[in-house]
Scaffold this motif. Structure first.
Motif, PDB file in Angstrom:
ATOM      1  N   LEU A  19       0.847  -1.185   0.000  1.00 32.10           N
ATOM      2  CA  LEU A  19       0.000   0.000   0.000  1.00 32.10           C
ATOM      3  C   LEU A  19       0.891   1.246   0.000  1.00 32.10           C
ATOM      4  O   LEU A  19       2.083   1.157   0.264  1.00 32.10           O
ATOM      5  N   PRO A  20       0.309   2.402  -0.271  1.00 29.12           N
ATOM      6  CA  PRO A  20       1.102   3.635  -0.227  1.00 29.12           C
ATOM      7  C   PRO A  20       1.733   3.858   1.148  1.00 29.12           C
ATOM      8  O   PRO A  20       1.216   3.391   2.165  1.00 29.12           O
ATOM      9  N   ARG A  21       2.830   4.584   1.169  1.00 28.44           N
ATOM     10  CA  ARG A  21       3.575   4.774   2.424  1.00 28.44           C
ATOM     11  C   ARG A  21       2.798   5.563   3.457  1.00 28.44           C
ATOM     12  O   ARG A  21       3.000   5.392   4.651  1.00 28.44           O
ATOM     13  N   TRP A  22       1.862   6.419   3.028  1.00 29.33           N
ATOM     14  CA  TRP A  22       1.120   7.226   3.984  1.00 29.33           C
ATOM     15  C   TRP A  22       0.245   6.376   4.883  1.00 29.33           C
ATOM     16  O   TRP A  22      -0.087   6.792   5.992  1.00 29.33           O
ATOM     17  N   THR A  23      -0.145   5.189   4.432  1.00 33.80           N
ATOM     18  CA  THR A  23      -1.003   4.350   5.269  1.00 33.80           C
ATOM     19  C   THR A  23      -0.257   3.859   6.506  1.00 33.80           C
ATOM     20  O   THR A  23      -0.828   3.787   7.593  1.00 33.80           O
ATOM     21  N   GLY A  24       1.009   3.530   6.352  1.00 28.33           N
ATOM     22  CA  GLY A  24       1.794   3.098   7.505  1.00 28.33           C
ATOM     23  C   GLY A  24       2.088   4.229   8.464  1.00 28.33           C
ATOM     24  O   GLY A  24       1.978   4.076   9.689  1.00 28.33           O
ATOM     25  N   GLY A  67     -12.373   5.143  12.235  1.00 28.92           N
ATOM     26  CA  GLY A  67     -13.316   4.869  11.142  1.00 28.92           C
ATOM     27  C   GLY A  67     -12.903   5.539   9.840  1.00 28.92           C
ATOM     28  O   GLY A  67     -12.952   4.930   8.767  1.00 28.92           O
ATOM     29  N   TYR A  68     -12.493   6.806   9.925  1.00 29.72           N
ATOM     30  CA  TYR A  68     -12.038   7.510   8.724  1.00 29.72           C
ATOM     31  C   TYR A  68     -10.757   6.896   8.173  1.00 29.72           C
ATOM     32  O   TYR A  68     -10.571   6.798   6.959  1.00 29.72           O
ATOM     33  N   TRP A  69      -9.867   6.478   9.069  1.00 29.46           N
ATOM     34  CA  TRP A  69      -8.615   5.868   8.616  1.00 29.46           C
ATOM     35  C   TRP A  69      -8.891   4.524   7.934  1.00 29.46           C
ATOM     36  O   TRP A  69      -8.285   4.214   6.906  1.00 29.46           O
ATOM     37  N   LEU A  70      -9.790   3.735   8.502  1.00 27.84           N
ATOM     38  CA  LEU A  70     -10.129   2.455   7.867  1.00 27.84           C
ATOM     39  C   LEU A  70     -10.797   2.666   6.508  1.00 27.84           C
ATOM     40  O   LEU A  70     -10.557   1.896   5.572  1.00 27.84           O
ATOM     41  N   ALA A  76      -7.544   3.101  -0.478  1.00 32.37           N
ATOM     42  CA  ALA A  76      -6.173   2.914  -0.965  1.00 32.37           C
ATOM     43  C   ALA A  76      -5.950   1.482  -1.423  1.00 32.37           C
ATOM     44  O   ALA A  76      -5.239   1.244  -2.403  1.00 32.37           O
ATOM     45  N   THR A  77      -6.557   0.525  -0.739  1.00 32.19           N
ATOM     46  CA  THR A  77      -6.418  -0.874  -1.141  1.00 32.19           C
ATOM     47  C   THR A  77      -7.065  -1.117  -2.493  1.00 32.19           C
ATOM     48  O   THR A  77      -6.489  -1.777  -3.361  1.00 32.19           O
ATOM     49  N   VAL A  78      -8.254  -0.584  -2.690  1.00 29.69           N
ATOM     50  CA  VAL A  78      -8.952  -0.769  -3.971  1.00 29.69           C
ATOM     51  C   VAL A  78      -8.208  -0.063  -5.095  1.00 29.69           C
ATOM     52  O   VAL A  78      -8.056  -0.605  -6.189  1.00 29.69           O
ATOM     53  N   ARG A  79      -7.712   1.139  -4.829  1.00 29.43           N
ATOM     54  CA  ARG A  79      -7.022   1.893  -5.880  1.00 29.43           C
ATOM     55  C   ARG A  79      -5.667   1.309  -6.243  1.00 29.43           C
ATOM     56  O   ARG A  79      -5.192   1.481  -7.362  1.00 29.43           O
ATOM     57  N   SER A  80      -5.026   0.610  -5.311  1.00 24.76           N
ATOM     58  CA  SER A  80      -3.700   0.071  -5.605  1.00 24.76           C
ATOM     59  C   SER A  80      -3.758  -1.362  -6.122  1.00 24.76           C
ATOM     60  O   SER A  80      -2.719  -1.947  -6.413  1.00 24.76           O
ATOM     61  N   ALA A  81      -4.960  -1.918  -6.246  1.00 22.53           N
ATOM     62  CA  ALA A  81      -5.092  -3.288  -6.745  1.00 22.53           C
ATOM     63  C   ALA A  81      -4.740  -3.335  -8.234  1.00 22.53           C
ATOM     64  O   ALA A  81      -5.069  -2.446  -9.005  1.00 22.53           O
ATOM     65  N   ARG A  82      -4.072  -4.379  -8.610  1.00 19.59           N
ATOM     66  CA  ARG A  82      -3.710  -4.581 -10.008  1.00 19.59           C
ATOM     67  C   ARG A  82      -4.561  -5.728 -10.560  1.00 19.59           C
ATOM     68  O   ARG A  82      -4.847  -6.682  -9.849  1.00 19.59           O
ATOM     69  N   PRO A  83      -4.915  -5.663 -11.837  1.00 20.81           N
ATOM     70  CA  PRO A  83      -5.711  -6.757 -12.400  1.00 20.81           C
ATOM     71  C   PRO A  83      -4.903  -8.056 -12.441  1.00 20.81           C
ATOM     72  O   PRO A  83      -3.694  -8.052 -12.673  1.00 20.81           O
TER      73      PRO A  83
END
Length: 95
Positions: A19-24, A67-70, A76-83
Protein backbone atom coordinates in the motif's frame (compact mmCIF):
# COMPACT_ATOMS: atom_id res chain seq x y z
CA UNK A 1 -5.20 -2.41 22.57
CA UNK A 2 -6.06 -0.11 19.69
CA UNK A 3 -2.58 1.42 19.88
CA UNK A 4 -0.99 -2.02 19.63
CA UNK A 5 -3.25 -2.90 16.70
CA UNK A 6 -2.41 0.31 14.84
CA UNK A 7 1.30 -0.08 15.50
CA UNK A 8 1.29 -3.64 14.18
CA UNK A 9 -0.76 -2.69 11.11
CA UNK A 10 1.56 0.25 10.45
CA UNK A 11 4.58 -2.03 10.73
CA UNK A 12 3.05 -4.67 8.44
CA UNK A 13 1.99 -2.12 5.84
CA UNK A 14 5.39 -0.42 5.90
CA UNK A 15 7.32 -3.68 5.56
CA UNK A 16 5.13 -5.28 2.90
CA UNK A 17 5.07 -2.24 0.64
CA UNK A 18 1.74 -3.26 -0.87
CA UNK A 19 0.00 0.00 0.00
CA UNK A 20 1.10 3.63 -0.23
CA UNK A 21 3.58 4.77 2.42
CA UNK A 22 1.12 7.23 3.98
CA UNK A 23 -1.00 4.35 5.27
CA UNK A 24 1.79 3.10 7.50
CA UNK A 25 2.76 6.53 8.79
CA UNK A 26 -0.82 7.48 9.59
CA UNK A 27 -1.24 4.21 11.48
CA UNK A 28 1.75 5.16 13.62
CA UNK A 29 0.33 8.67 14.13
CA UNK A 30 -3.06 7.32 15.20
CA UNK A 31 -1.34 4.91 17.58
CA UNK A 32 0.49 7.86 19.16
CA UNK A 33 -2.74 9.84 19.52
CA UNK A 34 -4.40 6.79 21.04
CA UNK A 35 -1.55 6.36 23.52
CA UNK A 36 -1.99 10.01 24.52
CA UNK A 37 -5.41 9.01 25.85
CA UNK A 38 -4.08 6.29 28.18
CA UNK A 39 -4.20 8.59 31.25
CA UNK A 40 -7.94 9.03 30.67
CA UNK A 41 -8.41 5.69 32.41
CA UNK A 42 -7.70 7.50 35.68
CA UNK A 43 -9.89 10.59 35.20
CA UNK A 44 -13.25 9.12 36.21
CA UNK A 45 -16.41 8.14 34.36
CA UNK A 46 -18.18 11.46 33.79
CA UNK A 47 -19.06 11.42 30.06
CA UNK A 48 -19.21 15.23 29.93
CA UNK A 49 -15.44 15.44 30.54
CA UNK A 50 -13.15 15.28 27.53
CA UNK A 51 -10.49 13.28 29.33
CA UNK A 52 -12.72 10.66 30.97
CA UNK A 53 -12.67 6.93 30.27
CA UNK A 54 -16.03 7.16 28.51
CA UNK A 55 -15.78 10.83 27.53
CA UNK A 56 -16.16 12.23 24.05
CA UNK A 57 -12.39 12.59 23.62
CA UNK A 58 -11.46 8.96 23.96
CA UNK A 59 -14.61 7.29 22.73
CA UNK A 60 -15.94 9.56 19.99
CA UNK A 61 -12.73 11.13 18.72
CA UNK A 62 -10.67 7.96 18.46
CA UNK A 63 -13.65 6.01 17.09
CA UNK A 64 -14.20 8.61 14.38
CA UNK A 65 -10.50 8.86 13.52
CA UNK A 66 -10.20 5.08 13.31
CA UNK A 67 -13.32 4.87 11.14
CA UNK A 68 -12.04 7.51 8.72
CA UNK A 69 -8.61 5.87 8.62
CA UNK A 70 -10.13 2.45 7.87
CA UNK A 71 -12.22 4.03 5.10
CA UNK A 72 -9.11 5.65 3.60
CA UNK A 73 -7.23 2.36 3.93
CA UNK A 74 -10.00 0.56 2.05
CA UNK A 75 -9.97 3.16 -0.73
CA UNK A 76 -6.17 2.91 -0.96
CA UNK A 77 -6.42 -0.87 -1.14
CA UNK A 78 -8.95 -0.77 -3.97
CA UNK A 79 -7.02 1.89 -5.88
CA UNK A 80 -3.70 0.07 -5.61
CA UNK A 81 -5.09 -3.29 -6.75
CA UNK A 82 -3.71 -4.58 -10.01
CA UNK A 83 -5.71 -6.76 -12.40
CA UNK A 84 -4.93 -10.44 -12.17
CA UNK A 85 -3.24 -12.13 -15.11
CA UNK A 86 -4.82 -15.31 -16.37
CA UNK A 87 -2.37 -18.10 -17.11
CA UNK A 88 -3.48 -20.64 -19.64
CA UNK A 89 -2.41 -24.26 -19.35
CA UNK A 90 0.40 -25.35 -21.66
CA UNK A 91 -0.76 -26.52 -25.06
CA UNK A 92 -4.05 -24.59 -25.06
CA UNK A 93 -4.41 -21.77 -27.53
CA UNK A 94 -5.40 -18.40 -26.16
CA UNK A 95 -8.52 -16.47 -27.20
Amino acid sequence: MLGIFLTSVGHAVSRAGLLPRWTGWTAYALAAVNLAFVPSLFFGNDPSNFYAANGWGTTALMGALLGYWLLALGVATVRSARPARVRLPAGRPGP
